[in-house]
Design a protein around this motif. Structure first.
Motif, PDB file in Angstrom:
ATOM      1  N   GLY A   1       0.729  -1.251  -0.011  1.00  0.00           N
ATOM      2  CA  GLY A   1       0.077   0.008  -0.239  1.00  0.00           C
ATOM      3  C   GLY A   1       0.761   1.291  -0.155  1.00  0.00           C
ATOM      4  N   LEU A   2       1.697   1.140   0.758  1.00  0.00           N
ATOM      5  CA  LEU A   2       2.612   2.447   0.948  1.00  0.00           C
ATOM      6  C   LEU A   2       3.514   2.685  -0.340  1.00  0.00           C
ATOM      7  N   LEU A   3       3.993   1.396  -0.889  1.00  0.00           N
ATOM      8  CA  LEU A   3       4.597   1.695  -2.193  1.00  0.00           C
ATOM      9  C   LEU A   3       3.628   2.245  -3.459  1.00  0.00           C
ATOM     10  N   LEU A   4       2.506   1.483  -3.456  1.00  0.00           N
ATOM     11  CA  LEU A   4       1.454   2.191  -4.383  1.00  0.00           C
ATOM     12  C   LEU A   4       1.197   3.913  -4.105  1.00  0.00           C
ATOM     13  N   ILE A   5       1.074   4.235  -3.051  1.00  0.00           N
ATOM     14  CA  ILE A   5       0.772   5.603  -2.521  1.00  0.00           C
ATOM     15  C   ILE A   5       2.263   6.417  -3.037  1.00  0.00           C
ATOM     16  N   GLY A   6       3.322   5.792  -2.801  1.00  0.00           N
ATOM     17  CA  GLY A   6       4.670   6.448  -3.022  1.00  0.00           C
ATOM     18  C   GLY A   6       4.613   6.655  -4.769  1.00  0.00           C
ATOM     19  N   GLU A   7       3.883   5.715  -5.252  1.00  0.00           N
ATOM     20  CA  GLU A   7       4.038   5.670  -6.884  1.00  0.00           C
ATOM     21  C   GLU A   7       2.952   6.657  -7.304  1.00  0.00           C
ATOM     22  N   GLY A   8       2.261   7.412  -6.595  1.00  0.00           N
ATOM     23  CA  GLY A   8       1.094   7.994  -7.324  1.00  0.00           C
ATOM     24  C   GLY A   8      -0.271   7.192  -7.566  1.00  0.00           C
ATOM     25  N   LEU A   9      -0.233   5.892  -7.150  1.00  0.00           N
ATOM     26  CA  LEU A   9      -1.258   4.947  -7.742  1.00  0.00           C
ATOM     27  C   LEU A   9      -2.339   4.662  -6.822  1.00  0.00           C
ATOM     28  N   ALA A  10      -2.119   4.917  -5.471  1.00  0.00           N
ATOM     29  CA  ALA A  10      -3.225   4.971  -4.344  1.00  0.00           C
ATOM     30  C   ALA A  10      -3.140   6.078  -3.316  1.00  0.00           C
ATOM     31  N   ARG A  11      -3.941   6.084  -2.445  1.00  0.00           N
ATOM     32  CA  ARG A  11      -3.989   7.224  -1.296  1.00  0.00           C
ATOM     33  C   ARG A  11      -4.104   6.479  -0.244  1.00  0.00           C
ATOM     34  N   SER A  12      -3.889   6.961   0.912  1.00  0.00           N
ATOM     35  CA  SER A  12      -4.185   6.143   2.372  1.00  0.00           C
ATOM     36  C   SER A  12      -5.715   6.212   2.494  1.00  0.00           C
ATOM     37  N   TRP A  13      -6.222   4.840   2.962  1.00  0.00           N
ATOM     38  CA  TRP A  13      -7.533   4.736   3.130  1.00  0.00           C
ATOM     39  C   TRP A  13      -7.894   5.707   4.690  1.00  0.00           C
ATOM     40  N   GLU A  14      -8.997   6.187   4.103  1.00  0.00           N
ATOM     41  CA  GLU A  14      -9.591   7.471   5.361  1.00  0.00           C
ATOM     42  C   GLU A  14     -10.910   6.955   5.648  1.00  0.00           C
ATOM     43  N   GLY A  15     -11.333   5.772   5.404  1.00  0.00           N
ATOM     44  CA  GLY A  15     -12.761   5.329   6.242  1.00  0.00           C
ATOM     45  C   GLY A  15     -13.744   5.366   4.927  1.00  0.00           C
ATOM     46  N   ARG A  16     -13.436   6.030   4.097  1.00  0.00           N
ATOM     47  CA  ARG A  16     -14.392   6.122   2.818  1.00  0.00           C
ATOM     48  C   ARG A  16     -13.622   6.513   1.600  1.00  0.00           C
ATOM     49  N   ARG A  17     -14.191   6.122   0.417  1.00  0.00           N
ATOM     50  CA  ARG A  17     -13.835   6.409  -0.873  1.00  0.00           C
ATOM     51  C   ARG A  17     -13.679   7.850  -1.079  1.00  0.00           C
ATOM     52  N   ARG A  18     -13.008   8.494  -1.933  1.00  0.00           N
ATOM     53  CA  ARG A  18     -13.104   9.745  -2.579  1.00  0.00           C
ATOM     54  C   ARG A  18     -13.077   9.739  -3.930  1.00  0.00           C
ATOM     55  N   PRO A  19     -13.552  10.639  -4.746  1.00  0.00           N
ATOM     56  CA  PRO A  19     -13.342  10.548  -6.201  1.00  0.00           C
ATOM     57  C   PRO A  19     -12.254  10.902  -6.794  1.00  0.00           C
ATOM     58  N   TRP A  20     -11.714  10.136  -7.739  1.00  0.00           N
ATOM     59  CA  TRP A  20     -10.581  10.291  -8.333  1.00  0.00           C
ATOM     60  C   TRP A  20     -10.587  11.226  -9.656  1.00  0.00           C
ATOM     61  N   CYS A  21     -11.747  11.591 -10.009  1.00  0.00           N
ATOM     62  CA  CYS A  21     -11.845  12.385 -11.225  1.00  0.00           C
ATOM     63  C   CYS A  21     -11.870  13.837 -11.003  1.00  0.00           C
ATOM     64  N   ALA A  22     -11.103  14.663 -11.840  1.00  0.00           N
ATOM     65  CA  ALA A  22     -11.195  16.069 -11.820  1.00  0.00           C
ATOM     66  C   ALA A  22     -12.577  16.719 -11.728  1.00  0.00           C
TER      67      ALA A  22
END
Length: 164
Positions: free
Chosen positions: A140-161
């Motif tokens: 998970g931290l690897l994917l975050i570091g590569e810009g492919l994920a974000r930390s789980w905050e308890g809910r999903r947030r949109p990825w679209c601009a």
């Protein structure tokens, strides 16, 4: 943990010729939990060849950037959120989600890994919630570091601009 021990002893008593098949996994389970409790790094013992399974059930395959099937169980990586791929809500999400899915598949195929407890056993969809690590480092931290994920905050947030 005690249930696993009692089950192993019961099987050993009834089927002594099958004891090795039961005792080794139970011993590994105790060793893993002892290592985790003591703060020692656990030995990565899980591995398989992972393909893609974008829909439906599967065996040893990656569904998307934070979900995969392994040994007949569906897992959700508990410490991250990745873009949706089916269906994606915009072209940017589709591209980023596809890249996260491919990266997770690549990482899983690079070597042995561990599945660590995330505090809660499963999510509302029945997926096992786990932190997935290799040599103590979270994918998970690897994917975050590569810009492919974000930390789980308890809910999903949109990825679209432009989405809120």
């Amino acid at each position: 943990m005690m249930v696993a021990f009692v089950a192993a002893v019961s099987i050993f008593q009834r089927f002594p010729e099958e004891a090795d098949a039961v005792v080794a996994p139970v011993a590994a389970l105790f060793a893993s939990e002892e290592g985790a409790a003591s703060g020692r790094a656990m030995h990565d013992e899980l591995s398989a060849h992972f393909t893609f399974c974008h829909s439906g059930g599967g065996s040893n395959c990656v569904v998307d950037g934070d979900t995969f099937w392994f040994a007949g169980e569906k897992y959700r990586i508990a410490d991250i959120d990745t873009p949706e791929t089916h269906p994606a809500r915009c072209a940017e999400e589709a591209a980023l989600g596809g890249a996260a899915t491919e990266r997770l598949q690549q990482w899983l195929n690079e070597g042995a890994f561990s599945l660590e407890s995330a505090g809660r056993d499963s999510d509302r969809y029945g997926r096992k919630l786990r932190i997935v690590t290799r040599d103590g480092d979270s994918v998970g931290l690897l994917l975050i570091g590569e810009g492919l994920a974000r930390s789980w905050e308890g809910r999903r947030r949109p990825w679209c601009a432009g989405s809120s």
